[in-house]
Scaffold this motif. Sequence first.
Motif, short mmCIF file in Angstrom:
data_model
loop_
_atom_site.label_atom_id
_atom_site.label_comp_id
_atom_site.label_asym_id
_atom_site.label_seq_id
_atom_site.Cartn_x
_atom_site.Cartn_y
_atom_site.Cartn_z
N MET A 116 8.57 5.80 7.25
CA MET A 116 7.73 5.58 6.06
C MET A 116 7.36 6.93 5.45
SD MET A 116 5.49 2.44 7.61
CE MET A 116 4.66 1.86 6.14
N ILE A 117 7.58 7.04 4.15
CA ILE A 117 7.50 8.34 3.46
C ILE A 117 6.23 8.44 2.62
CG2 ILE A 117 8.69 9.79 1.76
CD1 ILE A 117 11.28 8.16 2.73
N VAL A 118 5.57 9.60 2.69
CA VAL A 118 4.37 9.86 1.89
C VAL A 118 4.71 9.71 0.40
CG1 VAL A 118 2.67 11.62 1.21
CG2 VAL A 118 3.32 11.38 3.62
N LEU A 133 -4.33 3.10 9.23
CA LEU A 133 -3.26 3.63 10.09
C LEU A 133 -2.17 2.59 10.33
CD1 LEU A 133 -2.16 5.75 12.20
CD2 LEU A 133 -3.57 4.56 13.90
N VAL A 134 -0.91 3.04 10.19
CA VAL A 134 0.24 2.28 10.69
C VAL A 134 0.78 3.07 11.88
CG1 VAL A 134 2.50 1.26 10.16
CG2 VAL A 134 0.79 1.50 8.36
N MET A 150 0.01 10.25 15.24
CA MET A 150 -0.28 8.84 15.57
C MET A 150 0.55 7.86 14.74
SD MET A 150 -4.40 9.25 15.63
CE MET A 150 -4.74 7.50 15.70
N GLY A 151 0.87 8.25 13.52
CA GLY A 151 1.59 7.35 12.63
C GLY A 151 1.40 7.79 11.19
N VAL A 152 1.46 6.82 10.27
CA VAL A 152 1.22 7.14 8.86
C VAL A 152 -0.07 6.48 8.42
CG1 VAL A 152 3.69 7.36 8.34
CG2 VAL A 152 2.52 5.19 7.89
N PHE A 153 -0.66 7.05 7.37
CA PHE A 153 -1.91 6.53 6.83
C PHE A 153 -1.66 6.03 5.42
CE2 PHE A 153 -3.07 9.28 10.25
CZ PHE A 153 -4.14 8.63 10.86
N MET A 154 -2.30 4.90 5.08
CA MET A 154 -2.11 4.27 3.77
C MET A 154 -3.44 4.15 3.05
SD MET A 154 0.63 1.28 4.80
CE MET A 154 1.76 1.45 3.42
N ASN A 155 -3.38 4.29 1.74
CA ASN A 155 -4.58 4.11 0.91
C ASN A 155 -4.82 2.63 0.73
OD1 ASN A 155 -6.61 4.13 -1.02
ND2 ASN A 155 -5.22 4.61 -2.70
N LEU A 163 0.82 -1.22 0.00
CA LEU A 163 0.00 0.00 0.00
C LEU A 163 0.85 1.26 0.00
CD1 LEU A 163 -2.54 -1.12 2.78
CD2 LEU A 163 -2.81 -1.37 0.30
N GLU A 164 0.24 2.35 -0.49
CA GLU A 164 0.94 3.64 -0.57
C GLU A 164 0.60 4.52 0.63
OE1 GLU A 164 1.09 7.63 -3.40
OE2 GLU A 164 0.28 5.77 -4.24
#
Length: 281
Positions: free
Chosen positions: A110-112, A100-101, A87-92, A79-80
């Motif tokens: 982890m990079i957008v 949420l990760v 909170m963390g990173v979000f993925m599509n 996933l991207e």
Amino acid sequence: MGNRHLRMGQYNRLKIIKRLDFGVYLDGYDDEILMPTQYVPADVEIGDFVDVFIYRDSEDRAIATTLEPYGTVGEFAYLEVTATNSMGVFMNWGLPKDLLVPFKQQRDNMIVGKSYLVFIHLDTKTDRIVASAKIEHFLDEDTSELSEGMEVELLPFEYTDMGIKALINQRNLGVIYRDQVFKNIELGKPTAGFIKKIREDQKVDLALVEQSYNRIEGSKNEVFEKLQAAQGFLPFTDKSEPTLIYRTFGMSKKDFKKAIGGLLKEGKILLKEDGIHQVVS
């Protein structure tokens, strides 16, 4: 029905019990679950059953949708990253609310805009669907179900100095070495491969399946020659074990099925419940 539970983050077959202006309510066993209007199939009525995916919206309510996410709870997905916050990173993952990760579940920064292999699971404390990039905690180290020469589904996900790391059948980890990469590999896109070698330390070497007309022609000839040598009968069907097919014919089950499909079309064989019969003209 009392002993049944809603499977959060997975597909559920639920009954429509109520219709309102903004959607329908489904029987979620312990609770009623809203399926908003935009997801409700046109021809359903109260009492009908629908297959829906259940997740939580931004207000933490269980929501049913007919949209299909790129992965469900208990699965790996590539996933991207779309956003990051405290909170963390979000993925599509193909749904209106991103996945949420949490920071603790990231392996590297982890990079957008970049994509990563993650494992989707339920946070046991909050019952929320989250993902983890620490995939090593979720991989199966037991390779006893794999055998050399067996055809498998690969999900390539990361380039390394040696080659490409790939997920095997949504369970195990393997490497496609650089000298085995003869075609353009798209990370995150499932591809056919086979087990080249299982090492003593249980690490798995992989190779790609070269889909070619000549290979299928060769498989057809191999099956037909074996059939003739066995007086026109072989006790194999499309339900036969892949390892048995490989030991007998030296090919994957997928190639075997294509071969018998081709021979069937040419009128050279008949398929019966007990196996393959040669057509005697």
